[in-house]
Scaffold this active site. Structure first.
Site, PDB file in Angstrom:
ATOM      1  N   THR A   1      32.534  30.517  43.440  1.00  0.00           N
ATOM      2  CA  THR A   1      33.915  30.135  43.134  1.00  0.00           C
ATOM      3  C   THR A   1      34.928  30.860  44.018  1.00  0.00           C
ATOM      4  O   THR A   1      34.637  31.895  44.620  1.00  0.00           O
ATOM      5  CB  THR A   1      34.240  30.420  41.656  1.00  0.00           C
ATOM      6  OG1 THR A   1      34.132  31.814  41.410  1.00  0.00           O
ATOM      7  CG2 THR A   1      33.303  29.657  40.729  1.00  0.00           C
ATOM      8  N   ASP A   2      36.122  30.288  44.053  1.00  0.00           N
ATOM      9  CA  ASP A   2      37.225  30.913  44.789  1.00  0.00           C
ATOM     10  C   ASP A   2      38.049  31.760  43.818  1.00  0.00           C
ATOM     11  O   ASP A   2      37.674  31.944  42.656  1.00  0.00           O
ATOM     12  CB  ASP A   2      38.072  29.847  45.499  1.00  0.00           C
ATOM     13  CG  ASP A   2      38.729  28.868  44.535  1.00  0.00           C
ATOM     14  OD1 ASP A   2      38.798  29.129  43.313  1.00  0.00           O
ATOM     15  OD2 ASP A   2      39.183  27.810  45.009  1.00  0.00           O
ATOM     16  N   ALA A   3      39.192  32.240  44.270  1.00  0.00           N
ATOM     17  CA  ALA A   3      40.036  33.112  43.445  1.00  0.00           C
ATOM     18  C   ALA A   3      40.537  32.425  42.180  1.00  0.00           C
ATOM     19  O   ALA A   3      40.847  33.087  41.192  1.00  0.00           O
ATOM     20  CB  ALA A   3      41.216  33.616  44.270  1.00  0.00           C
TER      21      ALA A   3
END
Length: 151
Positions: free
Chosen positions: A21-23
């Site tokens: 996942t990203d931020a």
């Protein structure tokens, strides 16, 4: 040659981990390509062909081109179903149609097509797909034995 829509479906199950996942907690777009790569590898394995075995037989599959469309986000801990259907079987290449769906509700998250070339291990020059492998893909995809000369 174009395959008839495959009668035997295949789906690889995987889970979204924190590292995917990203931020914002959403699967980073390039990771869908990784999920699809794994599904193609597992499709080969299900047919009785391990990538390590094929490399020992002077055969590698390399992605020649890819196309992906993103429809909805996957999030941390989602379980995904990733399909890998051969829609075109040529002399030295395969075209896969793939979809990534959320397992809980079958929502389509991402879909794509990948042209995968068969090459020699050392030279990376195109080579014909071995007949045993061609027959295995043809049996599950409905593709015939006719081949094309291009990749």
């Amino acid at each position: 040659m174009r395959a008839q829509n495959g009668d035997q479906s295949f789906a690889h199950r995987c889970r979204v981990y924190y590292e995917d996942t990203d931020a914002g907690g959403i699967v980073y777009y390039v990771n869908y390509l990784k999920f699809m790569e794994r599904a193609r590898t597992e499709r080969l394995r299900e047919l009785g062909f391990a990538q390590s075995q094929l490399a020992g037989e002077d055969l590698l599959f390399v992605v020649h081109s890819s196309e992906a469309r993103y429809h909805a986000p996957a999030r941390l801990d989602d379980e995904l179903l990733v399909s890998a259907e051969v829609i075109e079987l040529n002399r030295a290449s395969l075209r896969f149609k793939q979809q990534v769906r959320r397992a809980t509700d079958a929502t389509l998250l991402c879909e794509g097509q990948f042209l995968v070339a068969c090459v020699r291990t050392n030279s990376l020059k195109p080579r014909a797909i071995p007949e045993t492998l061609r027959a295995a893909f043809a049996a599950v995809s409905g593709a015939g034995q006719q081949s094309k000369q291009e990749i």
